[in-house]
Design a protein around this motif. Sequence first.
Motif, PDB file in Angstrom:
ATOM      1  N   ALA A  40       0.167  -1.094   0.053  1.00  0.00           N
ATOM      2  CA  ALA A  40       0.028   0.045  -0.290  1.00  0.00           C
ATOM      3  C   ALA A  40       1.237   0.582  -0.066  1.00  0.00           C
ATOM      4  O   ALA A  40       1.584   1.503  -0.140  1.00  0.00           O
ATOM      5  CB  ALA A  40      -1.206  -0.140   1.319  1.00  0.00           C
ATOM      6  N   ALA A  41       0.454   2.161  -0.083  1.00  0.00           N
ATOM      7  CA  ALA A  41       1.412   3.568  -0.126  1.00  0.00           C
ATOM      8  C   ALA A  41       2.087   3.847   1.007  1.00  0.00           C
ATOM      9  O   ALA A  41       2.398   4.816   1.326  1.00  0.00           O
ATOM     10  CB  ALA A  41       0.238   4.947  -1.010  1.00  0.00           C
ATOM     11  N   SER A  42       1.031   3.367   1.829  1.00  0.00           N
ATOM     12  CA  SER A  42       1.674   3.395   3.202  1.00  0.00           C
ATOM     13  C   SER A  42       3.086   3.386   3.879  1.00  0.00           C
ATOM     14  O   SER A  42       3.067   2.861   4.732  1.00  0.00           O
ATOM     15  CB  SER A  42       0.360   3.420   4.551  1.00  0.00           C
ATOM     16  N   GLY A  43       3.307   2.221   2.902  1.00  0.00           N
ATOM     17  CA  GLY A  43       3.886   0.928   3.457  1.00  0.00           C
ATOM     18  C   GLY A  43       5.699   1.345   2.201  1.00  0.00           C
ATOM     19  O   GLY A  43       5.169   2.223   1.513  1.00  0.00           O
ATOM     20  N   SER A  44       6.303   0.408   2.035  1.00  0.00           N
ATOM     21  CA  SER A  44       7.560  -0.189   1.395  1.00  0.00           C
ATOM     22  C   SER A  44       7.982  -1.070   1.318  1.00  0.00           C
ATOM     23  O   SER A  44       7.598  -1.898   1.880  1.00  0.00           O
ATOM     24  CB  SER A  44       9.292   0.763   2.395  1.00  0.00           C
ATOM     25  N   TRP A  45       7.904  -1.045  -0.288  1.00  0.00           N
ATOM     26  CA  TRP A  45       7.953  -2.969  -0.603  1.00  0.00           C
ATOM     27  C   TRP A  45       8.468  -2.725  -1.552  1.00  0.00           C
ATOM     28  O   TRP A  45       8.529  -1.623  -2.928  1.00  0.00           O
ATOM     29  CB  TRP A  45       6.649  -3.154  -0.736  1.00  0.00           C
ATOM     30  N   GLU A  46       8.235  -4.289  -2.864  1.00  0.00           N
ATOM     31  CA  GLU A  46       9.184  -4.155  -3.969  1.00  0.00           C
ATOM     32  C   GLU A  46       8.331  -4.982  -4.481  1.00  0.00           C
ATOM     33  O   GLU A  46       7.682  -6.343  -3.775  1.00  0.00           O
ATOM     34  CB  GLU A  46      10.212  -4.602  -4.069  1.00  0.00           C
ATOM     35  N   HIS A  47       7.460  -5.373  -6.048  1.00  0.00           N
ATOM     36  CA  HIS A  47       7.034  -6.157  -6.148  1.00  0.00           C
ATOM     37  C   HIS A  47       7.136  -6.714  -7.296  1.00  0.00           C
ATOM     38  O   HIS A  47       7.996  -5.729  -8.188  1.00  0.00           O
ATOM     39  CB  HIS A  47       5.211  -5.986  -5.889  1.00  0.00           C
ATOM     40  N   VAL A  48       6.836  -7.956  -8.012  1.00  0.00           N
ATOM     41  CA  VAL A  48       7.397  -8.123  -9.963  1.00  0.00           C
ATOM     42  C   VAL A  48       6.024  -8.391 -10.384  1.00  0.00           C
ATOM     43  O   VAL A  48       5.268  -9.534  -9.760  1.00  0.00           O
ATOM     44  CB  VAL A  48       8.381  -9.033  -9.988  1.00  0.00           C
ATOM     45  N   ASP A  49       5.327  -7.747 -11.551  1.00  0.00           N
ATOM     46  CA  ASP A  49       5.018  -7.939 -12.422  1.00  0.00           C
ATOM     47  C   ASP A  49       3.366  -7.757 -10.967  1.00  0.00           C
ATOM     48  O   ASP A  49       2.152  -8.827 -11.631  1.00  0.00           O
ATOM     49  CB  ASP A  49       4.857  -9.789 -12.722  1.00  0.00           C
TER      50      ASP A  49
END
Length: 174
Positions: free
Chosen positions: A122-131
């Motif tokens: 979500a916009a409130s956290g930090s993350w990485e995703h693929v596809d």
Amino acid sequence: MLKKLCQRAAAVASLCVVIVGAAHASTWYSSGMTFSDGATASGSFEYDATTGLVGAYSLTTTAGPTFSAFTYVPGDSYVNYGWLANNVAWISNAGNRFLALTFISPLTDGGGAVEIRRGGYAASGSWEHVDGLINRDVLYGSISAIPEVETYAMLLAGLGLIGMVALRRLPRAN
């Protein structure tokens, strides 16, 4: 005589303040950034708090159980929107690989350290995703910046000019 000296010194000092105040972006470095799958991220990016623009960047994520390692640089990715919107840096690669870093407090040009908000898709956290399918959250980390060397150089140059003007105006003993 002293009045003129003070006026000139004030003029030189204000010029130096204007030049230093218009300094360019600060470079921010990641520190201890760790994802939920044990992978890490390191690197840096430039940020200009006056314009809100993210400049040069190079952020590398290491491989985890489901992710390959990847380096986000201008040659293979881009900063979405070009600026730091709502304290979030969004970087993606042709839409298939995406890194979102949310900072707990606003970044400034003055330096210091800022914690990275813990993850969540979500916009409130930090993350990485693929596809858009595989996701890993940032568990902890921070970024830090120190004022650029050029800022200190300009300050010293201004002080030197003030000193030269003051010495030049002192009465000479014969």
